[in-house]
Write a protein that holds these residues in place. Structure first.
Motif, PDB file in Angstrom:
ATOM      1  N   ARG A  26     -41.896  21.160 -14.490  1.00  0.00           N
ATOM      2  CA  ARG A  26     -41.583  20.901 -15.891  1.00  0.00           C
ATOM      3  C   ARG A  26     -42.849  20.663 -16.712  1.00  0.00           C
ATOM      4  NH1 ARG A  26     -39.264  15.312 -16.391  1.00  0.00           N
ATOM      5  NH2 ARG A  26     -41.499  14.875 -16.409  1.00  0.00           N
ATOM      6  N   ASP A  27     -43.813  19.922 -16.115  1.00  0.00           N
ATOM      7  CA  ASP A  27     -45.020  19.559 -16.857  1.00  0.00           C
ATOM      8  C   ASP A  27     -45.994  20.728 -16.991  1.00  0.00           C
ATOM      9  OD1 ASP A  27     -43.927  17.082 -17.021  1.00  0.00           O
ATOM     10  OD2 ASP A  27     -45.437  16.062 -15.798  1.00  0.00           O
ATOM     11  N   PHE A  28     -45.905  21.701 -16.069  1.00  0.00           N
ATOM     12  CA  PHE A  28     -46.754  22.883 -16.191  1.00  0.00           C
ATOM     13  C   PHE A  28     -45.885  24.130 -16.095  1.00  0.00           C
ATOM     14  CE2 PHE A  28     -49.893  26.033 -14.528  1.00  0.00           C
ATOM     15  CZ  PHE A  28     -50.628  26.096 -15.692  1.00  0.00           C
ATOM     16  N   PRO A  29     -45.111  24.417 -17.162  1.00  0.00           N
ATOM     17  CA  PRO A  29     -44.200  25.567 -17.137  1.00  0.00           C
ATOM     18  C   PRO A  29     -44.967  26.882 -17.252  1.00  0.00           C
ATOM     19  CG  PRO A  29     -44.184  24.556 -19.301  1.00  0.00           C
ATOM     20  CD  PRO A  29     -45.048  23.683 -18.434  1.00  0.00           C
ATOM     21  N   HIS A  30     -44.658  27.811 -16.381  1.00  0.00           N
ATOM     22  CA  HIS A  30     -45.239  29.149 -16.440  1.00  0.00           C
ATOM     23  C   HIS A  30     -44.377  30.050 -15.560  1.00  0.00           C
ATOM     24  CE1 HIS A  30     -46.983  27.245 -12.907  1.00  0.00           C
ATOM     25  NE2 HIS A  30     -47.159  28.458 -12.394  1.00  0.00           N
ATOM     26  N   PHE A  31     -44.602  31.322 -15.653  1.00  0.00           N
ATOM     27  CA  PHE A  31     -43.782  32.282 -14.907  1.00  0.00           C
ATOM     28  C   PHE A  31     -44.451  32.712 -13.605  1.00  0.00           C
ATOM     29  CE2 PHE A  31     -42.210  36.595 -13.965  1.00  0.00           C
ATOM     30  CZ  PHE A  31     -40.845  36.354 -13.938  1.00  0.00           C
ATOM     31  N   SER A  32     -45.746  33.030 -13.684  1.00  0.00           N
ATOM     32  CA  SER A  32     -46.412  33.541 -12.486  1.00  0.00           C
ATOM     33  C   SER A  32     -47.921  33.377 -12.590  1.00  0.00           C
ATOM     34  CB  SER A  32     -46.070  35.024 -12.281  1.00  0.00           C
ATOM     35  OG  SER A  32     -46.634  35.807 -13.328  1.00  0.00           O
ATOM     36  N   LEU A  33     -48.568  33.615 -11.443  1.00  0.00           N
ATOM     37  CA  LEU A  33     -50.017  33.714 -11.358  1.00  0.00           C
ATOM     38  C   LEU A  33     -50.315  35.073 -10.736  1.00  0.00           C
ATOM     39  CD1 LEU A  33     -52.899  32.331 -11.438  1.00  0.00           C
ATOM     40  CD2 LEU A  33     -52.463  31.715  -9.052  1.00  0.00           C
ATOM     41  N   VAL A  34     -51.006  35.925 -11.495  1.00  0.00           N
ATOM     42  CA  VAL A  34     -51.393  37.247 -10.992  1.00  0.00           C
ATOM     43  C   VAL A  34     -52.851  37.156 -10.535  1.00  0.00           C
ATOM     44  CG1 VAL A  34     -51.613  39.696 -11.507  1.00  0.00           C
ATOM     45  CG2 VAL A  34     -49.829  38.341 -12.631  1.00  0.00           C
ATOM     46  N   GLN A  35     -53.123  37.534  -9.274  1.00  0.00           N
ATOM     47  CA  GLN A  35     -54.459  37.390  -8.704  1.00  0.00           C
ATOM     48  C   GLN A  35     -55.064  38.763  -8.412  1.00  0.00           C
ATOM     49  OE1 GLN A  35     -54.583  33.536  -6.054  1.00  0.00           O
ATOM     50  NE2 GLN A  35     -52.674  34.588  -5.634  1.00  0.00           N
ATOM     51  N   ILE A  45     -54.650  35.177 -13.332  1.00  0.00           N
ATOM     52  CA  ILE A  45     -54.172  35.214 -14.721  1.00  0.00           C
ATOM     53  C   ILE A  45     -52.842  34.473 -14.792  1.00  0.00           C
ATOM     54  CG2 ILE A  45     -53.577  36.658 -16.703  1.00  0.00           C
ATOM     55  CD1 ILE A  45     -55.267  38.464 -13.973  1.00  0.00           C
ATOM     56  N   ILE A  46     -52.795  33.410 -15.600  1.00  0.00           N
ATOM     57  CA  ILE A  46     -51.567  32.641 -15.782  1.00  0.00           C
ATOM     58  C   ILE A  46     -50.665  33.356 -16.779  1.00  0.00           C
ATOM     59  CG2 ILE A  46     -50.578  30.490 -16.642  1.00  0.00           C
ATOM     60  CD1 ILE A  46     -51.909  29.998 -14.060  1.00  0.00           C
ATOM     61  N   CYS A  47     -49.442  33.644 -16.362  1.00  0.00           N
ATOM     62  CA  CYS A  47     -48.454  34.279 -17.245  1.00  0.00           C
ATOM     63  C   CYS A  47     -47.368  33.259 -17.563  1.00  0.00           C
ATOM     64  CB  CYS A  47     -47.836  35.499 -16.566  1.00  0.00           C
ATOM     65  SG  CYS A  47     -49.041  36.759 -16.092  1.00  0.00           S
ATOM     66  N   ASN A  48     -47.233  32.941 -18.836  1.00  0.00           N
ATOM     67  CA  ASN A  48     -46.292  31.891 -19.225  1.00  0.00           C
ATOM     68  C   ASN A  48     -44.846  32.352 -19.243  1.00  0.00           C
ATOM     69  OD1 ASN A  48     -48.253  29.850 -19.580  1.00  0.00           O
ATOM     70  ND2 ASN A  48     -48.795  30.717 -21.575  1.00  0.00           N
ATOM     71  N   ASN A  49     -44.628  33.654 -19.306  1.00  0.00           N
ATOM     72  CA  ASN A  49     -43.256  34.167 -19.349  1.00  0.00           C
ATOM     73  C   ASN A  49     -43.224  35.571 -18.757  1.00  0.00           C
ATOM     74  OD1 ASN A  49     -44.137  35.942 -21.536  1.00  0.00           O
ATOM     75  ND2 ASN A  49     -44.034  34.105 -22.833  1.00  0.00           N
ATOM     76  N   ASN A  50     -42.036  36.134 -18.682  1.00  0.00           N
ATOM     77  CA  ASN A  50     -41.866  37.451 -18.076  1.00  0.00           C
ATOM     78  C   ASN A  50     -42.566  38.544 -18.883  1.00  0.00           C
ATOM     79  OD1 ASN A  50     -40.772  39.208 -16.080  1.00  0.00           O
ATOM     80  ND2 ASN A  50     -39.209  39.859 -17.557  1.00  0.00           N
ATOM     81  N   GLU A  51     -42.606  38.377 -20.209  1.00  0.00           N
ATOM     82  CA  GLU A  51     -43.253  39.373 -21.053  1.00  0.00           C
ATOM     83  C   GLU A  51     -44.748  39.448 -20.751  1.00  0.00           C
ATOM     84  OE1 GLU A  51     -41.093  37.086 -22.159  1.00  0.00           O
ATOM     85  OE2 GLU A  51     -39.415  38.508 -22.442  1.00  0.00           O
ATOM     86  N   GLN A  52     -45.404  38.291 -20.644  1.00  0.00           N
ATOM     87  CA  GLN A  52     -46.821  38.271 -20.300  1.00  0.00           C
ATOM     88  C   GLN A  52     -47.048  38.827 -18.893  1.00  0.00           C
ATOM     89  OE1 GLN A  52     -48.378  34.318 -20.822  1.00  0.00           O
ATOM     90  NE2 GLN A  52     -48.452  34.478 -23.062  1.00  0.00           N
TER      91      GLN A  52
END
Length: 287
Positions: free
Chosen positions: A208-217, A249-256
């Motif tokens: 909850r405190d660090f919401p994001h969708f994925s990490l692309v490496q 790369i931190i992606c905050n949502n599915n679009e990113q």
């Protein structure tokens, strides 16, 4: 819930420098908690454990609802005499005989090592022996410091199964760099950096405190990621080591997420994906 450890404003200093600085922090560890203590080398993890054991001088307050003899500790390195055999150490530490001894050897897969000199055991075998001796007496609190470091995947899994089986009713504080060990086991997370607490709480709170969708490496040169960083304002984190170039790369949502993966695919750049988990939250918070 029954509190076992309560920590307020903990500070540990060495040569005038604060190695651990929990000033303003209140940490409660309850009976049965499985606590993951994570952070880079030098973050203060082992010093924190030593403070819990009362083995270093500290400021602040640590309340313990148990005696020191109720603690089971397994550190990364274990020093044994070169003259000791496995059966001699077992007899010295827990002194069991007959059926109890046979059951112990079978449960911890030590039968084939019984007459070996401890110095001749592999790292994994020594860790299994140490773990067996510590887990046998069913401690109230267990402190594990890099228990599975240096072991291959199969040996790590075997040790983890033993730990989980034997510590179901106990409180565990576990220092590890292997984030997959924490899945479906850790109930609380403490993230340290430079002696400071970046996060303390449950898994749900962490997500909850660090919401994001994925990490692309990816291991591509950082210049190839310039458009993602500057044009699309995405967060690019340097995860490189002395032997490996790596960026996340931190992606905050599915679009990113789609934007990043499409860009990398279109430019024939190899990448790997991690969807939100303890590891991706740690990377986002600690870097």
């Amino acid at each position: 819930m029954e509190k076992l450890i309560e920590i307020r404003d903990l500070v540990v200093k060495k040569n005038g420098r604060r190695i651990v600085d929990f000033q303003g922090k209140h940490i409660v560890i309850n009976k049965g908690d499985k606590v993951a203590l994570i952070g880079e080398n030098g973050a203060g993890k082992t010093t924190f454990i030593n403070a819990l054991l009362n083995d270093v001088n500290y400021e602040g307050e640590i309340k313990r609802s148990f005696k020191k003899e109720d603690i089971g500790v397994v550190f990364q390195g274990n020093a044994y005499s070169d003259l000791l055999r496995v059966y001699e150490l077992i007899d010295l530490v827990i002194g069991i005989k007959g059926d109890h001894l046979n059951n112990f050897l079978n449960e911890f897969s030590l039968k084939s090592l019984y007459k070996s000199y401890i110095k001749d055991l592999s790292i994994g075998e020594q860790q299994r022996l140490t773990l067996a001796l510590v887990l046998y007496r069913q401690a109230t609190v267990y402190l594990f410091d890099e228990l599975t470091s240096g072991l291959d995947y199969q040996k790590r899994e075997q040790l983890l199964e033993l730990i989980k089986k034997r510590t179901q009713e106990s409180t565990v504080i576990n220092i590890t760099h292997y984030f997959e060990e924490l899945d479906n086991w850790a109930t609380k997370i403490i993230i340290l950096k430079n002696g400071l607490v970046l996060f303390y709480g449950g898994i749900t709170e962490l997500f909850r405190d660090f919401p994001h969708f994925s990490l692309v490496q990816t291991g591509c040169p950082v210049n190839s990621l310039k458009i993602l960083k500057e044009t699309y304002k995405l967060r690019v984190i340097d995860l490189s080591t002395p032997r490996l170039t790596k960026y996340g790369i931190i992606c905050n949502n599915n679009e990113q997420h789609k934007l990043v993966t499409d860009y990398l695919s279109d430019n024939n750049i190899e990448y790997s994906l991690c969807y939100q988990n303890i590891y991706t939250c740690y990377i986002g918070l600690a870097e």
